[in-house]
Design a protein around this motif. Structure first.
Motif, PDB file in Angstrom:
ATOM      1  N   GLY A 151     -32.240  38.879 -32.347  1.00  0.00           N
ATOM      2  CA  GLY A 151     -33.413  39.353 -31.638  1.00  0.00           C
ATOM      3  C   GLY A 151     -33.888  38.163 -30.700  1.00  0.00           C
ATOM      4  N   LEU A 152     -33.305  37.050 -30.504  1.00  0.00           N
ATOM      5  CA  LEU A 152     -33.617  36.048 -29.546  1.00  0.00           C
ATOM      6  C   LEU A 152     -33.235  36.269 -27.985  1.00  0.00           C
ATOM      7  CD1 LEU A 152     -32.882  32.700 -31.762  1.00  0.00           C
ATOM      8  CD2 LEU A 152     -35.248  33.888 -31.347  1.00  0.00           C
ATOM      9  N   VAL A 153     -34.189  35.818 -27.329  1.00  0.00           N
ATOM     10  CA  VAL A 153     -33.876  35.795 -25.782  1.00  0.00           C
ATOM     11  C   VAL A 153     -33.661  34.442 -25.377  1.00  0.00           C
ATOM     12  CG1 VAL A 153     -34.374  36.426 -23.512  1.00  0.00           C
ATOM     13  CG2 VAL A 153     -35.033  37.903 -25.497  1.00  0.00           C
ATOM     14  N   ALA A 178     -37.806  39.601 -14.030  1.00  0.00           N
ATOM     15  CA  ALA A 178     -36.334  40.613 -13.732  1.00  0.00           C
ATOM     16  C   ALA A 178     -35.398  40.087 -14.955  1.00  0.00           C
ATOM     17  CB  ALA A 178     -35.771  40.045 -12.555  1.00  0.00           C
ATOM     18  N   LEU A 179     -35.456  38.829 -15.078  1.00  0.00           N
ATOM     19  CA  LEU A 179     -34.485  38.359 -16.536  1.00  0.00           C
ATOM     20  C   LEU A 179     -34.934  39.068 -17.673  1.00  0.00           C
ATOM     21  CD1 LEU A 179     -33.567  34.970 -15.525  1.00  0.00           C
ATOM     22  CD2 LEU A 179     -32.142  36.861 -15.641  1.00  0.00           C
ATOM     23  N   LEU A 180     -36.316  39.008 -18.028  1.00  0.00           N
ATOM     24  CA  LEU A 180     -36.884  39.575 -19.121  1.00  0.00           C
ATOM     25  C   LEU A 180     -36.551  41.141 -19.272  1.00  0.00           C
ATOM     26  CD1 LEU A 180     -40.353  37.613 -19.614  1.00  0.00           C
ATOM     27  CD2 LEU A 180     -38.576  37.672 -21.162  1.00  0.00           C
ATOM     28  N   LYS A 181     -36.775  41.785 -18.036  1.00  0.00           N
ATOM     29  CA  LYS A 181     -36.800  43.079 -18.069  1.00  0.00           C
ATOM     30  C   LYS A 181     -35.360  43.639 -18.547  1.00  0.00           C
ATOM     31  CE  LYS A 181     -40.403  44.655 -14.795  1.00  0.00           C
ATOM     32  NZ  LYS A 181     -40.702  45.183 -13.493  1.00  0.00           N
ATOM     33  N   SER A 182     -34.229  42.895 -17.792  1.00  0.00           N
ATOM     34  CA  SER A 182     -32.961  43.052 -18.277  1.00  0.00           C
ATOM     35  C   SER A 182     -32.683  42.836 -19.719  1.00  0.00           C
ATOM     36  CB  SER A 182     -31.916  42.132 -17.286  1.00  0.00           C
ATOM     37  OG  SER A 182     -30.627  42.261 -17.464  1.00  0.00           O
ATOM     38  N   ALA A 209     -34.005  45.599 -21.764  1.00  0.00           N
ATOM     39  CA  ALA A 209     -33.264  46.652 -21.741  1.00  0.00           C
ATOM     40  C   ALA A 209     -32.015  46.806 -22.533  1.00  0.00           C
ATOM     41  CB  ALA A 209     -32.828  47.225 -20.178  1.00  0.00           C
ATOM     42  N   GLU A 210     -31.433  45.517 -22.502  1.00  0.00           N
ATOM     43  CA  GLU A 210     -30.275  45.386 -23.449  1.00  0.00           C
ATOM     44  C   GLU A 210     -30.515  45.649 -25.018  1.00  0.00           C
ATOM     45  OE1 GLU A 210     -27.535  42.186 -23.024  1.00  0.00           O
ATOM     46  OE2 GLU A 210     -27.827  42.220 -20.948  1.00  0.00           O
ATOM     47  N   ALA A 222     -31.134  49.300 -25.584  1.00  0.00           N
ATOM     48  CA  ALA A 222     -29.774  49.944 -25.645  1.00  0.00           C
ATOM     49  C   ALA A 222     -28.995  49.842 -27.039  1.00  0.00           C
ATOM     50  CB  ALA A 222     -28.882  49.618 -24.690  1.00  0.00           C
ATOM     51  N   LYS A 223     -29.266  48.669 -27.780  1.00  0.00           N
ATOM     52  CA  LYS A 223     -28.582  48.417 -28.984  1.00  0.00           C
ATOM     53  C   LYS A 223     -29.346  49.228 -30.113  1.00  0.00           C
ATOM     54  CE  LYS A 223     -26.941  43.856 -27.438  1.00  0.00           C
ATOM     55  NZ  LYS A 223     -27.219  42.472 -27.741  1.00  0.00           N
ATOM     56  N   LYS A 224     -30.629  49.590 -29.717  1.00  0.00           N
ATOM     57  CA  LYS A 224     -31.285  50.279 -30.895  1.00  0.00           C
ATOM     58  C   LYS A 224     -30.894  51.517 -31.079  1.00  0.00           C
ATOM     59  CE  LYS A 224     -35.457  47.247 -30.445  1.00  0.00           C
ATOM     60  NZ  LYS A 224     -36.821  47.114 -30.352  1.00  0.00           N
ATOM     61  N   PRO A 225     -31.119  52.217 -32.387  1.00  0.00           N
ATOM     62  CA  PRO A 225     -30.874  53.710 -32.563  1.00  0.00           C
ATOM     63  C   PRO A 225     -31.785  54.394 -31.674  1.00  0.00           C
ATOM     64  CG  PRO A 225     -31.422  52.675 -34.460  1.00  0.00           C
ATOM     65  CD  PRO A 225     -31.317  51.595 -33.567  1.00  0.00           C
TER      66      PRO A 225
END
Length: 79
Positions: free
Chosen positions: A20-22, A57-61, A64-65, A68-71
């Motif tokens: 969970g780290l960005v 923009a990087l945070l939004k991306s 979104a990743e 996408a990984k969450k159920p």
């Protein structure tokens, strides 16, 4: 705790980890900062408007990743 002035010159890349780290790769100028009397010591991150838009923009991306990984959510289904 040491406090710093951090001036972002350029965002180079963003990624996220399984726990969970960005993470961001940046070019930055970092200088130690003396605390101001009577004010809680804090580090300061500064950037241009253009770099703030790149960060957004990087945070939004990256968010979104994560999504996408969450159920798939079951909102609206009670019981």
């Amino acid at each position: 705790m040491k406090i710093h002035n951090i001036e972002v010159s350029k965002f180079k890349a963003a990624s996220n980890t399984l726990n969970g780290l960005v993470m961001f790769k940046v070019d930055a100028l970092i200088a130690e900062k003396q605390p101001l009397e009577g004010i809680e010591p804090s580090s300061v991150i500064s950037m241009t408007e253009q770099n703030a838009r790149v960060l957004m923009a990087l945070l939004k991306s990256q968010l979104a990743e994560f999504d996408a990984k969450k159920p798939k959510s079951r909102h609206g289904r009670h019981g």
